[in-house]
Scaffold this motif. Structure first.
Motif, PDB file in Angstrom:
ATOM      1  N   UNK A   1     -42.213  23.840  -0.927  1.00  0.00           N
ATOM      2  CA  UNK A   1     -41.107  24.593   0.234  1.00  0.00           C
ATOM      3  C   UNK A   1     -40.168  25.162  -0.963  1.00  0.00           C
ATOM      4  N   UNK A   2     -40.186  26.945   0.011  1.00  0.00           N
ATOM      5  CA  UNK A   2     -39.132  27.002  -1.077  1.00  0.00           C
ATOM      6  C   UNK A   2     -38.707  27.693   0.059  1.00  0.00           C
TER       7      UNK A   2
ATOM      8  N   UNK B   1     -29.886  23.007   4.850  1.00  0.00           N
ATOM      9  CA  UNK B   1     -30.138  22.075   6.216  1.00  0.00           C
ATOM     10  C   UNK B   1     -32.184  21.833   5.983  1.00  0.00           C
ATOM     11  N   UNK B   2     -32.500  23.189   5.186  1.00  0.00           N
ATOM     12  CA  UNK B   2     -33.671  23.134   5.378  1.00  0.00           C
ATOM     13  C   UNK B   2     -34.584  21.671   4.430  1.00  0.00           C
TER      14      UNK B   2
ATOM     15  N   UNK C   1     -36.842  18.278   5.913  1.00  0.00           N
ATOM     16  CA  UNK C   1     -38.182  18.578   6.266  1.00  0.00           C
ATOM     17  C   UNK C   1     -37.932  17.557   5.380  1.00  0.00           C
ATOM     18  N   UNK C   2     -36.821  16.437   4.124  1.00  0.00           N
ATOM     19  CA  UNK C   2     -36.985  15.142   4.155  1.00  0.00           C
ATOM     20  C   UNK C   2     -37.023  14.531   4.959  1.00  0.00           C
ATOM     21  N   UNK C   3     -36.395  14.699   6.582  1.00  0.00           N
ATOM     22  CA  UNK C   3     -36.401  13.772   7.012  1.00  0.00           C
ATOM     23  C   UNK C   3     -37.351  13.536   7.879  1.00  0.00           C
ATOM     24  N   UNK C   4     -38.524  14.488   7.902  1.00  0.00           N
ATOM     25  CA  UNK C   4     -39.953  13.563   8.352  1.00  0.00           C
ATOM     26  C   UNK C   4     -40.101  12.786   7.321  1.00  0.00           C
TER      27      UNK C   4
ATOM     28  N   UNK D   1     -41.242  18.446  -1.459  1.00  0.00           N
ATOM     29  CA  UNK D   1     -40.548  19.109  -2.550  1.00  0.00           C
ATOM     30  C   UNK D   1     -39.886  19.841  -1.334  1.00  0.00           C
ATOM     31  N   UNK D   2     -38.576  20.203  -2.598  1.00  0.00           N
ATOM     32  CA  UNK D   2     -37.741  20.965  -1.844  1.00  0.00           C
ATOM     33  C   UNK D   2     -37.108  22.358  -2.760  1.00  0.00           C
TER      34      UNK D   2
END
Length: 587
Positions: A269-270, A300-301, A305-308, A316-317
């Motif tokens: 995710x970008x 925050x994004x 996402x890493x908290x899922x 990967x962000x």
């Protein structure tokens, strides 16, 4: 001076702005291919002296034209010799040609479907033939906020809070976070067709998170009535925490089955697109001022996402997907890495965009990115670098004016794409997505133009594949021998070259690119460190104005007792590409 390279390119005297480099080799060794063709250089020098002595005393322009004619003759006589070391690969070509970025547009026929136009599936077949395996697509949470009258933006918000219930006069963040976790507030009609199409392709995908649901649009960031019609406008969120919570649940819907969703393999995710550009950050043209708000959104994004929690994948962000500003704004490099390290949100990749007619612009910008990222990193390993949009510079004129540019369909574009891919292969670039695979028809988008590799299905009655398509096809065939080989040359040249071998060392090959629209080039290759006294079948293919990577023929040659294989001179026509592949024979 003897220097070894993975790709050669230098300044061309014939194409203004097209830059290539080259290596120069001294101390020609007896018995080598370079020594064998030394007589060509002697003959060329003699010809040059005779021609210049006979040159009439005319004006400077005529002298330059005459000298250029002599130069052409010399180049046709004297081969440019490339000596390739097949024993010591110094890199690997990672398939940079295999990624595409079509935004909302042509690959899936998304705009065509909304406009009621039948979709031609041949584009996907053609892309599969050139190894298409990576796709950048927008995860747009509110396409209707983009622009009016755009068929791709006909759908609705992905998220609207308080569905079927009274809306508080001033909702608090806590209330909105609760609404973000409520499946009843989501509308999947806009995103479902796109996500299912990506899954059906079976390719890896990078989803660019963008678009602001109506309930989260910041004051003053809506599109003004006088904004230019051909320019996009993206409102920005007023609360990055709530926005990130919405993103989290959207991603969970498509990867974790949340709210009756799917289990697609979507892991990259970008965060946003070109936040340094006014079109993509509510008209604000001050990139450093945009940075603070973008970074808060990214942070925050990333956390969301890493908290899922999942045992099946790691999300990967990265970002920031900035434009190719020069110099690169320090806020999006040094400040970004410093803050992300301090906040514990280190990017998995750092992304940017570049549109340039000069392949060296692509190469130099990528090298500058690598230098700046390395300099801004302390004990951490620098993030991977993704080039998530690239094309020639002139394509932007076609997109925004709607006027076709014939050069974008022809060898002018093909040789530039090939040199760009070859040059970037010698860098640390991890991913590249070419914008755009297919020309965009006016009915499908407010963008339209002919910057793709394929003609739009409504503009070509015969073959949709354009000359640049075949340059990408040459690099797909190069994947048969992706381990990059160093080489040296006997003199400066206006030639692009990339060499590689297969992992089992049975096959090796090279792509030779002549960007000069006026002159034939003669090249010769000597491959060293091969098995001694072995037979090799050599096949060559030509891409030029009249050949679409057509086979030129097959011949067999033997390496000598020292493991050297010297091939006869190869003639490379003006503005062309030649793919040469050699395979060891065992019978």
């Amino acid at each position: 001076m003897n220097r070894q390279k993975r790709f050669s390119f230098r300044s061309s005297i014939y194409l203004a702005g097209l830059l290539l480099t080259a290596c120069r080799v001294g101390n020609v060794q007896p018995g080598t291919l370079a020594a064998k063709v030394a007589s060509w250089d002697v003959a060329a020098e003699s010809l040059w002296q005779k021609e210049t002595e006979a040159m009439p005393d005319v004006n400077a322009a005529s002298q330059i034209a005459a000298q250029r004619t002599v130069d052409k003759t010399i180049q046709a006589l004297a081969p440019i010799v490339f000596t390739v070391d097949t024993a010591h690969p110094n890199g690997k070509y990672v398939g940079l040609h295999r990624g595409f970025n079509d935004w909302h547009h042509s690959l899936f026929g998304y705009g065509e479907r909304n406009a009621g136009i039948p979709v031609d599936p041949s584009g996907e077949r053609y892309l599969a033939a050139i190894g298409f395996n990576y796709y950048r697509m927008v995860l747009d949470l509110n396409p209707g906020s983009l622009t009016s009258g755009n068929p791709i933006a006909a759908d609705v918000n992905a998220w609207t809070p308080f569905q079927g219930r009274p809306v508080p006069p001033t909702p608090t963040r806590a209330q909105l976070l609760q609404e973000a976790a409520n499946p009843a507030n989501y509308n999947w009609t806009s995103l479902d067709p796109q996500m299912s199409a990506i899954a059906a392709l079976g390719v890896n995908a990078l989803l660019t998170i963008i678009g602001t649901p109506e309930a989260l649009i910041a004051p003053g960031s809506r599109r003004p009535a006088d904004w230019p019609e051909k320019h996009e406008w993206w409102p920005v969120p007023n609360d990055p925490v709530v926005y990130a919570a919405v993103v989290k649940h959207v991603v969970m819907h498509y990867t974790q089955g949340w709210a009756g969703g799917q289990y697609y393999d979507l892991s990259e995710y970008e965060v946003w697109n070109e936040p340094d550009a006014p079109d993509y950050w509510a008209g604000n043209s001050l990139p450093d001022q945009n940075y603070a708000a973008w970074y808060a959104l990214y942070r925050e994004v990333w956390r969301s996402l890493k908290s899922i929690t999942t045992d099946k994948r790691t999300y990967r962000v990265g970002g920031p997907a900035i434009t190719s500003r020069s110099p690169i704004p320090s806020s999006y490099v040094e400040d970004f890495l410093r803050q992300s390290a301090g906040d514990g949100v280190w990017p998995d990749f750092w992304s940017y965009h570049n549109y340039a007619d000069d392949p060296l612009d692509h190469y130099n910008y990528q090298r500058e990115v690598e230098r700046r990222l390395a300099g801004a990193t302390d004990s951490r390993k620098p993030p991977l670098v993704y080039l998530t949009e690239w094309n020639r510079g002139r394509v932007l004129d076609s997109f925004y004016t709607g006027r076709p540019d014939p050069d974008l369909d022809a060898m002018w574009a093909a040789v530039r794409d090939a040199i760009t891919l070859g040059a970037l292969a010698s860098t640390e670039l991890a991913r590249a997505t070419f914008f755009i695979s297919t020309d965009i028809d006016q009915a499908g988008s407010f963008f339209f133009g002919n910057g793709g590799l394929l003609h739009h299905r409504s503009t070509s009655e015969l073959d949709r594949r354009k000359k640049p398509y075949y340059a990408f096809l040459a690099f797909e065939r190069f994947m048969a021998h992706p381990e990059l080989l160093p080489f040296s040359t006997n003199r400066d040249s206006e030639i692009g070259v990339i060499c590689g071998r297969s992992a089992n060392r049975r096959m090796f090959g090279t792509i030779v690119i002549n960007p000069d629209p006026f002159g034939l080039k003669t090249v010769a290759f000597q491959f060293n460190a091969l098995p001694a006294n072995s037979r090799f079948a050599v096949v060559s293919y030509l891409l030029d104005a009249t050949h679409d990577l057509a086979p030129l023929g097959r011949s067999e040659f033997n390496s000598d007792q020292h493991g050297k294989l010297a091939l006869p001179p190869l003639y490379v026509p003006s503005e062309s590409l030649v793919l040469l592949q050699a395979t060891r024979q065992f019978n």
